[in-house]
Motif scaffolding. Structure first.
Motif, PDB file in Angstrom:
ATOM      1  N   TYR A   1      58.130  30.658 111.907  1.00 14.75           N
ATOM      2  CA  TYR A   1      59.640  30.466 110.998  1.00 14.75           C
ATOM      3  C   TYR A   1      60.421  32.030 111.217  1.00 14.75           C
ATOM      4  O   TYR A   1      61.651  31.808 111.257  1.00 14.75           O
ATOM      5  CB  TYR A   1      59.266  30.242 109.800  1.00 14.75           C
ATOM      6  CG  TYR A   1      60.596  30.025 108.868  1.00 14.75           C
ATOM      7  CD1 TYR A   1      61.249  28.924 109.169  1.00 14.75           C
ATOM      8  CD2 TYR A   1      60.820  31.060 108.029  1.00 14.75           C
ATOM      9  CE1 TYR A   1      62.387  28.684 108.408  1.00 14.75           C
ATOM     10  CE2 TYR A   1      61.921  30.788 107.198  1.00 14.75           C
ATOM     11  CZ  TYR A   1      62.643  29.578 107.347  1.00 14.75           C
ATOM     12  OH  TYR A   1      63.905  29.535 106.690  1.00 14.75           O
ATOM     13  N   HIS A   2      59.849  32.831 111.032  1.00 14.99           N
ATOM     14  CA  HIS A   2      60.608  34.283 110.992  1.00 14.99           C
ATOM     15  C   HIS A   2      60.979  34.913 112.210  1.00 14.99           C
ATOM     16  O   HIS A   2      60.767  36.067 112.512  1.00 14.99           O
ATOM     17  CB  HIS A   2      59.700  35.302 110.077  1.00 14.99           C
ATOM     18  CG  HIS A   2      59.397  34.656 108.732  1.00 14.99           C
ATOM     19  ND1 HIS A   2      58.303  34.274 108.291  1.00 14.99           N
ATOM     20  CD2 HIS A   2      60.340  34.917 107.427  1.00 14.99           C
ATOM     21  CE1 HIS A   2      58.240  33.969 107.009  1.00 14.99           C
ATOM     22  NE2 HIS A   2      59.641  34.182 106.687  1.00 14.99           N
TER      23      HIS A   2
ATOM     24  N   GLU B   1      58.869  19.321 111.634  1.00 19.12           N
ATOM     25  CA  GLU B   1      57.567  19.650 112.237  1.00 19.12           C
ATOM     26  C   GLU B   1      56.900  18.638 112.843  1.00 19.12           C
ATOM     27  O   GLU B   1      56.206  18.687 113.914  1.00 19.12           O
ATOM     28  CB  GLU B   1      56.682  20.299 111.065  1.00 19.12           C
ATOM     29  CG  GLU B   1      55.433  20.727 111.505  1.00 19.12           C
ATOM     30  CD  GLU B   1      54.549  21.385 110.454  1.00 19.12           C
ATOM     31  OE1 GLU B   1      53.367  22.144 110.771  1.00 19.12           O
ATOM     32  OE2 GLU B   1      54.743  21.178 109.161  1.00 19.12           O
TER      33      GLU B   1
ATOM     34  N   GLU C   1      70.118  30.141 107.446  1.00 12.69           N
ATOM     35  CA  GLU C   1      68.907  29.254 107.254  1.00 12.69           C
ATOM     36  C   GLU C   1      69.002  27.898 107.068  1.00 12.69           C
ATOM     37  O   GLU C   1      68.275  27.069 107.060  1.00 12.69           O
ATOM     38  CB  GLU C   1      67.786  30.221 106.358  1.00 12.69           C
ATOM     39  CG  GLU C   1      67.102  31.422 106.852  1.00 12.69           C
ATOM     40  CD  GLU C   1      66.083  31.924 105.866  1.00 12.69           C
ATOM     41  OE1 GLU C   1      64.922  31.544 105.753  1.00 12.69           O
ATOM     42  OE2 GLU C   1      66.645  32.746 105.196  1.00 12.69           O
TER      43      GLU C   1
ATOM     44  N   THR D   1      67.288  32.370 114.064  1.00 13.90           N
ATOM     45  CA  THR D   1      66.643  31.385 114.764  1.00 13.90           C
ATOM     46  C   THR D   1      67.403  30.125 115.361  1.00 13.90           C
ATOM     47  O   THR D   1      67.360  29.899 116.386  1.00 13.90           O
ATOM     48  CB  THR D   1      65.567  30.755 113.684  1.00 13.90           C
ATOM     49  OG1 THR D   1      64.611  31.728 113.384  1.00 13.90           O
ATOM     50  CG2 THR D   1      64.622  29.604 114.406  1.00 13.90           C
TER      51      THR D   1
ATOM     52  N   ASN E   1      67.997  24.553 112.003  1.00 12.81           N
ATOM     53  CA  ASN E   1      67.266  23.640 112.504  1.00 12.81           C
ATOM     54  C   ASN E   1      67.968  22.298 113.075  1.00 12.81           C
ATOM     55  O   ASN E   1      67.855  21.698 113.786  1.00 12.81           O
ATOM     56  CB  ASN E   1      66.007  22.874 112.122  1.00 12.81           C
ATOM     57  CG  ASN E   1      66.155  22.427 110.511  1.00 12.81           C
ATOM     58  OD1 ASN E   1      67.291  22.175 110.087  1.00 12.81           O
ATOM     59  ND2 ASN E   1      65.028  21.821 110.017  1.00 12.81           N
TER      60      ASN E   1
ATOM     61  N   GLU F   1      64.779  35.346 110.483  1.00 15.01           N
ATOM     62  CA  GLU F   1      65.314  33.970 109.462  1.00 15.01           C
ATOM     63  C   GLU F   1      66.582  33.524 110.178  1.00 15.01           C
ATOM     64  O   GLU F   1      66.936  32.684 110.420  1.00 15.01           O
ATOM     65  CB  GLU F   1      65.195  34.314 108.259  1.00 15.01           C
ATOM     66  CG  GLU F   1      63.838  34.420 107.840  1.00 15.01           C
ATOM     67  CD  GLU F   1      63.676  34.891 106.308  1.00 15.01           C
ATOM     68  OE1 GLU F   1      62.588  34.257 105.600  1.00 15.01           O
ATOM     69  OE2 GLU F   1      64.575  35.380 105.822  1.00 15.01           O
TER      70      GLU F   1
ATOM     71  N   LYS G   1      58.891  26.851 102.832  1.00  8.99           N
ATOM     72  CA  LYS G   1      60.099  27.582 103.383  1.00  8.99           C
ATOM     73  C   LYS G   1      60.197  27.294 104.839  1.00  8.99           C
ATOM     74  O   LYS G   1      61.230  26.844 105.655  1.00  8.99           O
ATOM     75  CB  LYS G   1      59.981  29.127 103.189  1.00  8.99           C
ATOM     76  CG  LYS G   1      61.473  29.485 103.646  1.00  8.99           C
ATOM     77  CD  LYS G   1      61.583  31.022 103.302  1.00  8.99           C
ATOM     78  CE  LYS G   1      62.880  31.752 103.622  1.00  8.99           C
ATOM     79  NZ  LYS G   1      63.209  33.072 103.032  1.00  8.99           N
ATOM     80  N   GLY G   2      58.943  27.487 105.572  1.00  2.91           N
ATOM     81  CA  GLY G   2      58.744  27.298 107.023  1.00  2.91           C
ATOM     82  C   GLY G   2      58.694  25.928 107.336  1.00  2.91           C
ATOM     83  O   GLY G   2      58.653  24.803 106.481  1.00  2.91           O
ATOM     84  N   ASP G   3      58.488  25.614 108.695  1.00  2.61           N
ATOM     85  CA  ASP G   3      58.352  24.148 109.071  1.00  2.61           C
ATOM     86  C   ASP G   3      57.284  24.068 109.763  1.00  2.61           C
ATOM     87  O   ASP G   3      57.476  23.205 111.106  1.00  2.61           O
ATOM     88  CB  ASP G   3      59.647  23.592 109.382  1.00  2.61           C
ATOM     89  CG  ASP G   3      59.742  22.083 109.436  1.00  2.61           C
ATOM     90  OD1 ASP G   3      58.776  21.494 108.885  1.00  2.61           O
ATOM     91  OD2 ASP G   3      60.620  21.475 110.153  1.00  2.61           O
ATOM     92  N   TRP G   4      56.362  24.910 109.874  1.00  2.00           N
ATOM     93  CA  TRP G   4      55.140  24.844 111.073  1.00  2.00           C
ATOM     94  C   TRP G   4      53.791  25.402 110.480  1.00  2.00           C
ATOM     95  O   TRP G   4      52.653  25.693 111.381  1.00  2.00           O
ATOM     96  CB  TRP G   4      55.666  26.047 111.901  1.00  2.00           C
ATOM     97  CG  TRP G   4      55.300  27.686 111.270  1.00  2.00           C
ATOM     98  CD1 TRP G   4      55.887  28.128 110.275  1.00  2.00           C
ATOM     99  CD2 TRP G   4      54.551  28.498 111.897  1.00  2.00           C
ATOM    100  NE1 TRP G   4      55.510  29.316 109.812  1.00  2.00           N
ATOM    101  CE2 TRP G   4      54.730  29.724 111.115  1.00  2.00           C
ATOM    102  CE3 TRP G   4      53.464  28.614 112.934  1.00  2.00           C
ATOM    103  CZ2 TRP G   4      53.849  30.876 111.089  1.00  2.00           C
ATOM    104  CZ3 TRP G   4      52.724  29.781 113.012  1.00  2.00           C
ATOM    105  CH2 TRP G   4      53.009  30.772 112.191  1.00  2.00           C
TER     106      TRP G   4
ATOM    107  N   ASN H   1      55.484  24.037 115.825  1.00  2.00           N
ATOM    108  CA  ASN H   1      56.607  24.575 115.646  1.00  2.00           C
ATOM    109  C   ASN H   1      56.582  25.763 115.698  1.00  2.00           C
ATOM    110  O   ASN H   1      55.725  26.585 115.623  1.00  2.00           O
ATOM    111  CB  ASN H   1      57.441  23.835 114.403  1.00  2.00           C
ATOM    112  CG  ASN H   1      58.754  23.793 114.438  1.00  2.00           C
ATOM    113  OD1 ASN H   1      59.351  24.044 115.353  1.00  2.00           O
ATOM    114  ND2 ASN H   1      59.682  23.104 113.267  1.00  2.00           N
TER     115      ASN H   1
END
Length: 639
Positions: free
Chosen positions: A521-522, A507, A102, A158, A106, A155, A444-447, A518
């Protein structure tokens, strides 16, 4: 449903070229000519009217160009020369490799959007290094997590999927992707995760060592302190009455015994996230066995939902029976309706699985599964302080833990489906929330800001592009400051240390350039409307000096603004219908007229300083998804 691409069509005979276009033209002239012919065969649109670049275009290029030095500073700070993380010598338990992956997840997506060429090799080197490092720790076996659940597998892998978008011809990552998918198709006898007869994954804990029916104290050693802050898995565990038993060596074995007896033998909805791993293999190979597996598995969970009165069960035993190890109860499974996150995991895993099945089949029926979860909690909704709240958990006493729902999941389902039922769910379940206004917070995510983006593409909040680009760039700068102030010793750092500092924040770029939220995330894939390629450099992403803004999204089209910021040079860009060429373009309208077409892709020639807007008609999910690029032999014929 028969895709248009399933019809017989003429095959091309072109070869794959190096991304270094200038070298190709002189060293391999015959192959260069073939590639040139392939791209020239695409419908071509010209934008010639010049004008000062809009402010959003300047900000977009700022991110595309300046996130790279930020990424390098991050990598220099936290990795050794071989790419491994500067960290402790030993790490126990089954947790951890997901957090290693992680940390750079990205980077390949950033490259695929148009980031510097060096990112492609850097991101692959870092993936290899994390794999080696966590193999030494014991979490990874045969290059894949030995055993863990699919929230954490999702995670971890991805960025594995993004490598397909970045360069599907890297044989190492292609072979890994097919081998990893085989772990869930019954192709590895040493890892019997899949029951083909009952269409189930045999344990919530699974991986390259197969299903894990019995967990040990060592498996959970790194998570016990964290789980002490969550509700207990069950209320009737002998000698356990509170969650602090997780950190009590005398009482913890009773929690472990209850989980092993009730949770570990059979399937859970969380495993639907494995459809992304299998779909990743399909887009490399085109082998229909992967497509069939995805459709079969999502159908199996849909049938379980229907058999349970429209309620998604969270546990199915090895015999395929709902509640088999739970005295017939449909709740109480691992990452289920009660523990640890409740609704969140039921929505997210079914959303990932349903969207993936839609992608490979072109049939929206598979979205019934995530929709059923949302309609279920909608029926239980209440109003609290002027906002809708829904239950996030279910136990022996029924529904409880009423809270507002996360808008991002609702927005994502509506974006993928374009079904009025899902638009209604979004309006109903977010009543009282100020969704049209961006209130940016990097988590933590980007969406997480999909709902605010949807308001923009629906014609509200015209300032949104500048707002999200400024906010994400500010988040990157803030993380760089944290990196520079970080004087902690590796032995003091927990396993989330690096992912919390990754300064590559995408994002805004994904939303504005690709016309989509986006990825989930998981473990979700990048479902989007548009994707770009640079025909001169033979690589994904927009060329230098080019910026793109999708400003409208409808069920049957998008509108995109394209800008060439270079004042003296022409730029060319290939626009593709979806990240995986899964959609089909039907028309392009400019100020001077409309061009009809039937193609996965078209090319735009942007004269120096040119800017223009294209209104594009499309049929969504009309073609088989693929990682193939416009100049690849099997894809270069005009569809």
């Amino acid at each position: 449903m028969l895709h248009a691409s399933d019809r017989p069509r003429r095959r091309g005979t072109l070869h794959v070229l190096s991304w270094t276009a200038a070298l190709v033209w002189f060293v391999v002239p015959s192959r260069a000519a073939e590639v040139r012919s392939a791209t020239e065969a695409l419908p071509t649109i010209e934008i010639a009217e010049a004008g000062p670049p809009p402010e959003w275009a300047l900000w977009e290029r700022q991110l595309l160009d300046r996130l790279y030095p930020a990424a390098l500073e991050f990598v220099r700070k936290y990795t050794r020369d071989d790419g491994t993380l500067i960290w402790r010598e030993r790490w126990p338990g089954m947790d951890g490799s997901d957090d290693g992956y992680e940390s750079f997840y990205n980077f390949p997506l950033y490259y695929a959007l148009g980031g510097p060429e060096e990112l492609n090799s850097l991101s692959r080197r870092l993936w290899d290094a994390v794999t080696r490092q966590f193999t030494r720790y014991g979490q990874v076996y045969n290059e894949f997590d030995a055993y863990y659940d699919w929230m954490h597998h999702g995670e971890a892998y991805t960025n594995l999927y993004f490598f397909g978008l970045a360069d599907p011809h890297d044989a190492r990552f292609r072979d890994r992707s097919l081998r990893f998918a085989g772990l869930y198709l019954g192709e590895d006898s040493a890892a019997p995760n899949w029951d083909a007869q009952r269409k189930l994954i045999r344990s919530p804990i699974n991986g390259s060592r197969g299903p894990r029916f019995v967990n040990t104290a060592e498996d959970w050693v790194t998570h016990r302190e964290v789980l002490a802050d969550y509700p207990l898995p069950y209320d009737d565990i002998p000698n356990v009455s509170s969650s602090d038993a997780w950190i009590d060596d005398a009482r913890f074995p009773f929690i472990l015994e209850a989980m092993n007896r009730r949770m570990m033998r059979g399937d859970v909805p969380l495993n639907l996230t494995a459809t992304s791993l299998v779909l990743n293999a399909y887009m490399y190979s085109g082998d229909p066995k992967y497509r069939q597996w995805i459709e079969d598995y999502v159908t199996a969970w849909t049938e379980r939902m229907r058999a349970n009165g429209g309620i998604l069960p969270d546990n199915v035993g090895l015999e395929g029976k709902i509640g088999e190890n739970m005295d017939g109860k449909w709740w109480g499974g691992y990452y289920g309706w009660r523990w640890p996150h409740g609704l969140f995991n039921q929505v997210e895993s079914t959303l990932i699985g349903g969207a993936n099945a839609y992608l490979v089949s072109g049939d929206p029926k598979y979205l019934e599964l995530p929709r059923s979860v949302l309609e279920l909690v909608e029926r239980q909704k209440r109003i609290a302080r002027g906002r809708v709240v829904v239950p996030h958990r279910h136990g022996d006493d029924g529904w409880y833990d009423y809270r507002p729902i996360k808008p991002a999941h609702l927005a994502y389902l509506w974006y993928v489906s374009q079904d009025p039922r899902d638009e209604r769910l979004l309006r109903t379940l977010t009543a009282g929330m100020p969704l049209a206004t961006l209130a940016y917070e990097k988590s933590k995510g980007d969406w997480e800001h999909a709902a605010a983006w949807l308001a923009f593409v629906a014609g509200r909040n015209s300032d949104y592009p500048l707002q999200i680009l400024r906010a994400t760039y500010a988040a990157s700068l803030e993380r760089l400051e944290v990196i520079r102030r970080d004087s902690s010793h590796p032995d003091e750092q927990d396993v989330h240390h690096w992912q919390e500092r990754n300064p590559v924040v995408l994002e805004g770029l994904v939303q504005l350039m690709l016309g989509a939220p986006n990825h989930v995330y998981h473990g979700g894939l990048l479902h989007c409307r548009l994707f770009y390629f640079d025909p001169q450099r033979q690589r994904p992403g927009v060329p230098p000096d080019v910026a793109a803004l999708v400003d409208r999204v409808t069920a049957d089209g998008v509108s995109v603004q394209l800008v060439n910021l270079h004042p003296t040079e022409t730029r060319e860009v290939i626009v593709q219908a979806g990240a995986f060429a899964e959609h089909r373009f039907t028309s392009i309208r400019q100020q001077h007229g409309t061009t009809d077409m039937d193609s996965r892709r078209f090319q735009v020639r942007l004269r120096p300083g040119a800017r223009g807007r294209l209104e594009i008609g499309m049929v969504r999910y009309a073609r088989q998804p693929t990682y193939a690029r416009p100049w690849d032999a099997e894809q270069t014929t005009v569809d």
